[in-house]
Design an enzyme around this catalytic site. Structure first.
Site, PDB file in Angstrom:
ATOM      1  N   ASP A  18      -2.257   6.890  12.796  1.00 41.17           N
ATOM      2  CA  ASP A  18      -3.600   7.432  12.708  1.00 41.17           C
ATOM      3  C   ASP A  18      -4.231   7.228  14.085  1.00 41.17           C
ATOM      4  O   ASP A  18      -3.778   6.376  14.864  1.00 41.17           O
ATOM      5  CB  ASP A  18      -4.377   6.680  11.621  1.00 41.17           C
ATOM      6  CG  ASP A  18      -5.837   7.058  11.577  1.00 41.17           C
ATOM      7  OD1 ASP A  18      -6.122   8.267  11.509  1.00 41.17           O
ATOM      8  OD2 ASP A  18      -6.688   6.153  11.625  1.00 41.17           O
ATOM      9  N   ASP A  20      -8.139   7.470  15.107  1.00 39.88           N
ATOM     10  CA  ASP A  20      -9.442   6.820  15.224  1.00 39.88           C
ATOM     11  C   ASP A  20      -9.440   5.410  14.646  1.00 39.88           C
ATOM     12  O   ASP A  20      -9.058   5.192  13.495  1.00 39.88           O
ATOM     13  CB  ASP A  20     -10.505   7.653  14.518  1.00 39.88           C
ATOM     14  CG  ASP A  20     -10.605   9.068  15.084  1.00 39.88           C
ATOM     15  OD1 ASP A  20     -10.036   9.301  16.162  1.00 39.88           O
ATOM     16  OD2 ASP A  20     -11.241   9.916  14.441  1.00 39.88           O
ATOM     17  N   ASP A 192      -6.123   2.513   9.750  1.00 45.63           N
ATOM     18  CA  ASP A 192      -7.223   1.583   9.492  1.00 45.63           C
ATOM     19  C   ASP A 192      -7.946   1.879   8.182  1.00 45.63           C
ATOM     20  O   ASP A 192      -8.781   1.090   7.752  1.00 45.63           O
ATOM     21  CB  ASP A 192      -8.260   1.683  10.623  1.00 45.63           C
ATOM     22  CG  ASP A 192      -9.018   3.002  10.564  1.00 45.63           C
ATOM     23  OD1 ASP A 192     -10.228   2.993  10.265  1.00 45.63           O
ATOM     24  OD2 ASP A 192      -8.397   4.053  10.797  1.00 45.63           O
TER      25      ASP A 192
END
Length: 280
Positions: A18, A20, A192
């Site tokens: 991922d 961001d 996250d």
């Protein structure tokens, strides 16, 4: 020669990241808000709203409902934008905006995976016009990103062609595994967000990175390793240490069809109540 033949017959592996708050410390899309304002794409009010959205994102992440509101807002906001102008603004400001917010730990992981012979794939909900240049900067082999519909006039229509989010990320990974020969049981994934649980579940070696509260609880329950990245560093300062030269990124978002997107909406409808409990 026999060793070479046997080596090439082994299943390939990849590491899926991922973007961001996993590889970079902020939202990749929202980071360009000021640049889009200066380029005349958004007004002052939209720029301030984008800055506030970035603050909210950094303070506590974004759950499904917040992501949906952000998607609708950004889709509406970019309607009528000239795609070539967007690409030029991103290219002109990429190093100034993205270089300082790349996690040193993530850059090291990317290097390690490349040294081990694994492909590195960025899988992000942000738009392809933003994610592709970042992926190339990071030396990623492939990129999966949200794609907006572009009209005959070269401008965004405001409609979403493919939304790289939740289960559709996992579906894209599975499609890549089929086309590239990845052994998913030996692949890695890093994220996250609780919304990326399907992506993490799709590989044999998932990692929660800077997890939001919901994902942290999920990771603990599942026994997934948790990593904390907190050292942003300019990537260009690390370039002399890269053992593998950057390779062009390849967008593969189109591999996921409408059926997968529909499945994603059904999945989240059934998960919203549970996600709310986790986030409390």
């Amino acid at each position: 020669m026999l060793w070479v033949v046997e080596n090439h017959s082994l299943p390939r592996t990849a590491a899926f990241f991922d973007l961001d708050k996993t590889v970079i410390a902020k939202s990749s899309t929202l980071t360009f808000g000021k640049s889009f304002y200066q380029g005349g794409l958004i007004n002052r009010r939209a720029a301030l709203r984008t800055a506030y959205a970035q603050f909210v994102f950094l303070a506590g992440g974004a759950d499904h409902d917040q992501m949906e509101r952000m998607r609708k807002y950004l889709s509406s906001l970019c309607r009528g934008w000239n795609v070539q102008q967007v690409k030029e603004i991103v290219a002109e400001t990429l190093h100034d905006l993205i270089d300082p917010i790349i996690y040193d730990e993530a850059a090291s992981l990317i290097e390690e995976h490349h040294r081990a012979g694994r492909d590195v794939v960025i899988v992000s909900t942000s738009g392809a016009e933003v994610v592709e240049p970042i992926g190339e900067l990071l030396g990623a082999d492939r990129v999966v990103a949200t794609r907006m519909v572009v009209g005959d006039d070269g401008c965004f229509t405001g409609e979403v062609e493919y939304y790289a989010y939740g289960p559709t990320k996992a579906e894209a990974i599975k499609e890549l595994a089929r086309s590239e020969g990845y052994d998913l049981d030996r692949c890695y994934a890093y994220s996250d967000s609780m919304t990326d649980v399907p992506m993490l579940q799709s590989v044999g070696r998932p990692y929660a990175v800077n997890p939001d509260r919901a994902l942290r609880r999920e990771a603990i329950a599942r026994g997934w390793p948790i990593l904390d990245f907190n050292r942003p560093v300019r990537l260009k300062q690390r370039l002399p240490t890269l053992s593998v030269p950057p390779r062009p990124a390849l967008v593969v978002a189109a591999a996921v069809g409408a059926a997968a997107a529909t499945a994603g909406l059904v999945w989240y409808a059934s998960r919203r109540k549970a996600a709310t409990v986790y986030a409390g």
